[in-house]
Design an enzyme around this catalytic site. Structure first.
Site, PDB file in Angstrom:
ATOM      1  N   LYS A 257     -15.216  26.522  64.405  1.00 38.98           N
ATOM      2  CA  LYS A 257     -14.729  25.145  64.570  1.00 38.98           C
ATOM      3  C   LYS A 257     -15.845  24.167  64.226  1.00 38.98           C
ATOM      4  O   LYS A 257     -17.023  24.490  64.396  1.00 38.98           O
ATOM      5  CB  LYS A 257     -14.325  24.904  66.033  1.00 38.98           C
ATOM      6  CG  LYS A 257     -13.071  25.618  66.502  1.00 38.98           C
ATOM      7  CD  LYS A 257     -12.812  25.317  67.968  1.00 38.98           C
ATOM      8  CE  LYS A 257     -11.662  26.116  68.547  1.00 38.98           C
ATOM      9  NZ  LYS A 257     -10.329  25.741  68.049  1.00 38.98           N
ATOM     10  N   ARG A 331      -3.563  34.328  70.835  1.00 38.11           N
ATOM     11  CA  ARG A 331      -2.387  35.189  70.682  1.00 38.11           C
ATOM     12  C   ARG A 331      -2.789  36.641  70.466  1.00 38.11           C
ATOM     13  O   ARG A 331      -2.083  37.562  70.873  1.00 38.11           O
ATOM     14  CB  ARG A 331      -1.493  34.668  69.548  1.00 38.11           C
ATOM     15  CG  ARG A 331      -2.123  34.695  68.185  1.00 38.11           C
ATOM     16  CD  ARG A 331      -1.461  33.748  67.201  1.00 38.11           C
ATOM     17  NE  ARG A 331      -1.895  32.364  67.387  1.00 38.11           N
ATOM     18  CZ  ARG A 331      -1.483  31.350  66.628  1.00 38.11           C
ATOM     19  NH1 ARG A 331      -0.622  31.555  65.642  1.00 38.11           N
ATOM     20  NH2 ARG A 331      -1.922  30.131  66.857  1.00 38.11           N
TER      21      ARG A 331
END
Ligand code: BES
Ligand code: MN
Ligand code: ZN
Length: 476
Positions: A257, A331
Site C-alpha cells: 500500500k 478473504r
C-alpha cells in the site's frame, strides 16, 4: 466507570437530568426545592439558547446540576439515549466531575449505561504529558434504574471498550502471537476454553490461505478457537460461530500500500478484537446457545518469504484460488477459517471483517455492509442493528454476472474481482468456503470499525463496531 441504581439521590454529587424537549417535568418530580430553582433554570436555558434540541445542555452551579435535552419526544430512540448519555460523560470528564446522579426515563437504563461508559472512553495510554486526558468519571448512579438492564449495559459497553483498546494497540505491540496470548489469557479468566494453534498446525491442517498470507511476517500466523458452552445444555439450543478477520497489520504485502492507505491498518484486526470481546461478554451473560469464536491471526508483510501475485493456493476445503493481489488478503485468511468453522456444524456463522475499501465507498464510513445467504438471518441482524445503533445495510450476493469476475483461468477462483462491486465480489469469495446448509452472514466493517474523527459515542480510533449487535443477536 461504574454504573449502578440508587433509590434516592446521593447528596453532595452532581445531578444530571436527561429531559425530553425542554420539559422540566422530571426535575419537578425529583427535586424538593424545584420551585426555588425554576427561575434560575429557565433563565439559564434562555441565555444559553437551549430550546430542547438533541444534545443541548445547561449547567447550574449551586446546587451542581446539568440538564441535557434528548430532543423532541417523538424522535427519541434507544440510540438517542446512548448518544446523549455519552455527551454527559464527556461533559463531566471535561469538568472533572468524578461522580453523578443520573435522572432520566429508567426504561432506558441499559442504553443510558452504555452511553455513559462509551462516552467516558479515550485511548490515552501512551500519552505521558497530558494528565487531564486520563481523567475518568468514576461513578454514575441512575435514580430508580433497573439493575438487570444496568448490568447488561455495563457488560456490553465494557466489551466494546475491550475491543477498542485492543484495536488501538499498534502493530509493534499486537502481532499474531501476542493477540493469541491475550485472547487466551482474557478468555480463560472468565472461564472459557481457548485453543491456540501455531504455524505448524496451521500447515498440517491444510489452512494454506492463512499460512500463505502470514508467512511473509517476522511473526508467524496463529489460529484461535474460543469456546463457550452453556452450563445446562438445552435441547434445540442454537450453535453459533463468530468469525473475525485478524490481520494485526495490513501493509498490503508485495502489492504494498502507499502511505496514506497503509496508515491506520492496525485496524485490520478489528473483527478479531470484536470476537474476543464478544466471547468474554458471552461468558458473563451465559446465554443458552453454544457459541464459538474463530480467528485467523496473521500479519500481511512484504518479504522474500511473502506470497506473491500469480501464486495458486489450495485451501483446506480443497478449493483453489489464484492470487491476483496480495492486498486482498483478508478473504484468503478467512477462507480457511470459514471452512474450519463450517466443519463444526454450527446453525449460524457470522463473520466480521474490515474487508474492503469498496464497502466504504458504497456505504460511507458509518455503516457496515451486511451480506447473507439467508433472508431471515439478514433481517434479524438488520432489525437488531436498529436497536443497537450500529448501522447495517444489506448488499446482494446473487448477481451471477458479478460472480463471473472472480473466475480464474488457472484455478477455481481469483482473489479479486476488479473495481466495480468490490465489496460484493469479496463476499462472494468468502461464500465459497461456507458449507451449504449453514446460515451465514458477513459484516464488512471496513468503514465503521475505526474513526479518525469523534462522532456520537465514538472517540478517535477503534470503535468496536459490531460488538453490541452481535451480543444482542446471541442473547435473543
Ligand atoms: N484491510 C483492507 C480493507 C480496508 C480498507 C479496511 C480501508 C479498512 C479501510 C483490505 O485487506 C484491502 O486491502 N482490500 C483491498 C482489496 C483490493 C486489493 C481488491 C481494497 O479494498 O483496496
Ligand atoms: Mn489488504
Ligand atoms: Zn486487510
Amino acid at each position: 466507570m461504574q454504573v449502578d441504581a440508587i433509590k434516592s439521590l446521593k447528596t453532595g454529587v452532581a445531578n444530571v437530568f436527561l429531559i425530553e424537549g425542554s420539559s422540566l417535568e422530571l426535575l419537578e418530580k425529583t427535586l424538593k426545592n424545584f420551585k426555588k430553582l425554576k427561575p434560575t433554570i429557565e433563565k439559564t436555558m434562555e441565555m444559553e439558547h437551549v430550546k430542547g434540541k438533541k444534545g443541548e445542555s445547561i449547567k447550574i452551579i449551586d446546587p451542581l446540576t446539568y440538564i441535557f435535552s434528548l430532543g423532541e419526544s417523538d424522535k427519541i430512540t434507544e440510540d438517542t439515549y446512548r448518544e446523549v448519555a455519552s455527551k454527559v460523560s464527556s461533559r463531566l470528564k471535561k469538568d472533572k466531575i468524578e461522580e453523578a446522579n443520573i435522572i432520566a426515563n429508567i426504561d432506558f437504563s441499559k442504553t443510558i449505561t452504555e452511553g455513559l461508559i462509551l462516552g467516558d472512553y479515550s485511548f490515552g495510554k501512551y500519552i505521558t504529558k497530558e494528565k487531564e486526558n486520563k481523567f475518568n468519571v468514576e461513578y454514575a448512579h441512575i435514580l430508580s434504574g433497573k439493575p438487570k438492564d444496568i448490568e447488561l449495559g455495563s457488560i456490553v459497553a465494557d466489551a466494546q471498550i475491550f475491543s477498542r483498546n485492543l484495536v488501538n494497540e499498534p502493530g509493534c505491540v499486537i502481532n499474531p502471537i501476542t493477540l493469541s496470548q491475550i485472547a487466551k489469557e482474557e478468555c480463560e479468566k472468565v472461564g472459557l476454553k481457548v485453543h491456540i494453534y501455531d504455524e505448524k498446525w496451521i500447515q498440517e491442517q491444510g489452512m494454506n490461505g492463512l499460512w500463505m498470507v502470514g508467512k511473509g511476517s517476522e511473526t508467524p500466523p496463529r489460529f484461535i478457537h474460543i469456546v463457550y458452552k452453556p452450563k445446562k445444555a438445552k435441547k434445540n439450543a442454537k450453535k453459533i460461530a463468530i468469525v473475525g478477520k485478524g490481520l494485526t497489520f495490513d501493509s498490503g504485502g508485495l502489492n504494498i500500500k502507499t502511505g496514506d492507505y497503509m496508515r491506520t491498518m492496525k485496524l485490520d484486526k478489528s473483527g478479531a478484537c470484536n470476537t474476543i470481546a464478544i466471547m468474554r461478554a458471552i461468558a458473563k451473560l451465559e446465554p443458552p446457545s453454544e457459541v464459538h469464536g474463530f480467528i485467523g491471526a496473521a500479519e500481511n508483510m512484504p518479504d522474500g518469504k511473502s506470497y506473491r501475485p500469480d501464486d495458486i493456493i489450495i485451501f483446506r476445503n480443497g478449493k483453489t484460488a489464484e492470487i491476483d493481489n496480495t492486498d486482498a488478503e483478508g478473504r484468503v485468511t478467512l477462507a480457511d477459517v470459514l471452512s474450519y468453522a463450517s466443519e463444526q456444524n454450527p446453525d449460524v456463522i457470522i463473520d466480521m471483517a474490515t474487508l474492503t475499501g469498496a464497502c466504504v465507498v458504497a456505504l460511507g464510513e458509518f455503516t457496515a455492509g451486511l451480506f447473507a445467504n439467508d433472508d431471515d438471518l439478514a433481517s434479524t441482524l438488520f432489525n437488531t442493528s436498529k436497536n443497537t445503533g450500529e448501522k447495517l445495510w444489506r448488499l446482494p450476493i446473487d448477481d451471477e454476472n458479478l460472480r463471473e469476475k472472480i473466475k480464474s483461468p488457472v484455478a477455481d477462483i481469483k482473489n479479486t474481482g476488479g473495481r466495480y462491486g468490490g465489496a460484493i465480489t469479496a463476499a462472494m469469495f468468502l461464500q465459497e468456503f461456507v458449507k451449504d446448509g449453514i446460515k451465514w452472514a458477513h459484516l464488512d466493517i471496513a468503514g465503521p470499525a475505526f474513526t479518525e474523527k469523534e462522532y456520537k459515542y465514538y472517540s478517535k480510533g477503534g470503535t468496536g463496531f459490531g460488538v453490541r449487535t452481535l451480543i444482542e443477536y446471541i442473547l435473543t
